[in-house]
Design an enzyme around this catalytic site. Structure first.
Site, mmCIF file in Angstrom:
data_model
loop_
_atom_site.group_PDB
_atom_site.id
_atom_site.type_symbol
_atom_site.label_atom_id
_atom_site.label_comp_id
_atom_site.label_asym_id
_atom_site.label_seq_id
_atom_site.Cartn_x
_atom_site.Cartn_y
_atom_site.Cartn_z
ATOM 1 C CD GLU A 24 46.778 39.222 35.037
ATOM 2 O OE1 GLU A 24 46.005 39.860 35.789
ATOM 3 O OE2 GLU A 24 48.006 39.117 35.251
ATOM 4 C CE1 TYR A 55 48.986 46.938 42.365
ATOM 5 C CE2 TYR A 55 51.225 46.519 43.090
ATOM 6 C CZ TYR A 55 50.310 46.678 42.068
ATOM 7 O OH TYR A 55 50.729 46.548 40.776
ATOM 8 C CE1 TYR A 56 46.650 50.148 52.497
ATOM 9 C CE2 TYR A 56 46.312 51.130 50.333
ATOM 10 C CZ TYR A 56 46.740 51.231 51.640
ATOM 11 O OH TYR A 56 47.270 52.407 52.093
ATOM 12 C CG ASN A 69 51.929 43.919 33.103
ATOM 13 O OD1 ASN A 69 52.302 44.924 32.503
ATOM 14 N ND2 ASN A 69 50.667 43.525 33.140
ATOM 15 N NE ARG A 95 51.833 46.484 37.409
ATOM 16 C CZ ARG A 95 51.987 46.678 36.101
ATOM 17 N NH1 ARG A 95 53.201 46.794 35.573
ATOM 18 N NH2 ARG A 95 50.936 46.759 35.311
ATOM 19 N N GLY A 144 55.147 55.030 20.921
ATOM 20 C CA GLY A 144 54.558 54.021 20.047
ATOM 21 C C GLY A 144 54.973 52.613 20.416
ATOM 22 N N GLY A 187 48.488 49.354 28.664
ATOM 23 C CA GLY A 187 49.180 48.138 28.202
ATOM 24 C C GLY A 187 48.228 46.964 28.039
ATOM 25 C CG ASP A 188 46.441 45.630 31.293
ATOM 26 O OD1 ASP A 188 47.471 44.934 31.198
ATOM 27 O OD2 ASP A 188 46.189 46.323 32.293
HETATM 28 O O1 KDG Z 1 48.138 47.098 33.951
HETATM 29 C C1 KDG Z 1 47.269 47.755 34.847
HETATM 30 C C2 KDG Z 1 47.268 46.935 36.074
HETATM 31 O O2 KDG Z 1 48.543 47.002 36.628
HETATM 32 C C3 KDG Z 1 46.279 47.373 37.093
HETATM 33 O O3 KDG Z 1 44.956 47.150 36.667
HETATM 34 C C4 KDG Z 1 46.486 46.718 38.430
HETATM 35 O O4 KDG Z 1 46.508 44.415 37.793
HETATM 36 C C5 KDG Z 1 47.021 45.337 38.385
HETATM 37 C C6 KDG Z 1 48.269 45.101 39.079
HETATM 38 O O5 KDG Z 1 48.399 44.023 39.631
HETATM 39 O O6 KDG Z 1 49.148 45.955 39.045
#
Ligand code: KDG
Length: 306
Positions: A30, A100-101, A162, A164, A227, A253-254
């Site tokens: 974001e 991630y940490y 998004n 994750r 695309g 993507g951002d």
């Molecule tokens: O879209 C890229 C982001 O995933 C990256 O900057 C890290 O914000 C992030 C996340 O939480 O995955």
């Protein structure tokens, strides 16, 4: 609104255990969108929390330097700023992996008290992603409050799915949490993986129709090197990817979302906004870091009129 993070991007490709040099960047999906919109000449503000630490200071000074309004960034003395590492080119040569940490980070402690209805209600458009509601129960409550506040004040809602997986307890929970939010969204960014998880369908046509059927006004399916396609109830547009050298695909993507939003706010057509968004996403992947290569309008024009 969402968690700003410090990114440590591997200077060399391959497994992180063999990487000795990292480059520091400011990131967070974001945050990148907020910076992108500013680069293209519009105003933006960021709702987030950072720790009372050097990385928090780094984020604030970067965001300020880019001209993003930082009045809604809260400094949380009880938790550190979240960080992550980027492993590039391994195990899939063209892809990056995020490590991630961030559990218990300041950003994950976003809560409804961080959402000021007057501030948000004065915006033209509110943007967040499926990352924010995955961070914690309080961040989920903050996201719901922000979405409701935006809807009640006729602020357009832009949302990037998004998903994750490592941030969710289960994928079912992601679907159950995100679908009711998506029903309130005006501009939805997604990709085939997220869309098929959310809707249980496999073709592009079913994905576009499925989200439009939920009440979304504009659906954009990002397909990386293939695309992107956008649809409203009356229009469709598609854009080819711009072939580029890929240093690190994270952040594309951002850049795409920020550019699409900025272009629509400037009154550009669905098709032109999509073309510009694809160019912005392509430029960002040519360098390490998500925000350094975010383009201005002129930078995008240089790729259209070349
Ligand atoms: O879209 C890229 C982001 O995933 C990256 O900057 C890290 O914000 C992030 C996340 O939480 O995955």
């Amino acid at each position: 609104m969402g968690e700003s993070l410090i990114q440590f991007n591997a200077l060399t490709r391959g497994p992180l255990r063999h990487v000795t040099l990292f480059e520091r960047h400011v990131a967070g999906a974001e945050t990148t969108v907020a910076v992108c919109v500013r680069r293209q000449g519009l105003t933006s503000g960021l709702i987030t929390r950072v720790g009372d630490d050097e990385f928090g200071k780094c984020i604030i000074s970067w965001v300020r330097g880019e001209g993003v309004d930082d009045s809604q960034i809260r400094i949380d003395p009880e938790a550190p700023t979240g960080i992550y590492f980027v492993q590039r080119g391994f195990p899939v040569p063209s892809k990056s992996r995020m490590v991630y940490y961030r559990r218990g980070s300041a950003g994950s402690r976003l809560s409804p008290s961080d959402v000021d209805p007057q501030y948000l209600g004065a915006a033209k458009i509110f943007h967040t992603t499926g990352i924010t509601p995955a961070l914690s129960e309080t961040a989920l409550a903050a996201t719901r409050k922000a979405v409701e506040t935006a809807a009640a004040n006729d602020v357009l809602i832009s949302f990037d799915t998004n998903i994750r997986p490592v941030l969710w307890k289960s994928l079912d929970r992601a679907v159950d949490t995100l679908l009711p939010m998506i029903e309130k969204v005006d501009i939805l960014f997604t990709d085939p993986t997220d869309a098929s998880l959310l809707l249980g369908v496999n073709s592009v046509d079913e994905m576009l129709k499925g989200f439009l059927g939920l009440g979304v006004d504009t659906v954009i399916l990002k397909m990386g090197e293939h695309g992107a396609i956008a649809a409203t109830s009356s229009e469709r547009a598609s854009a080819n990817a711009m072939p580029v050298y890929v240093e690190d695909p994270i952040g594309a993507g951002d850049a795409f979302a920020g550019t699409f939003i900025a272009s629509r706010l400037k009154g550009r057509s669905l098709n032109e906004s999509l073309v510009r968004a694809v160019i912005a996403g392509s430029l960002v992947v040519t360098v390490r870091g998500d925000e350094e290569a975010l383009p201005s309008d002129d930078d995008i024009d240089a790729n259209i009129h070349k």
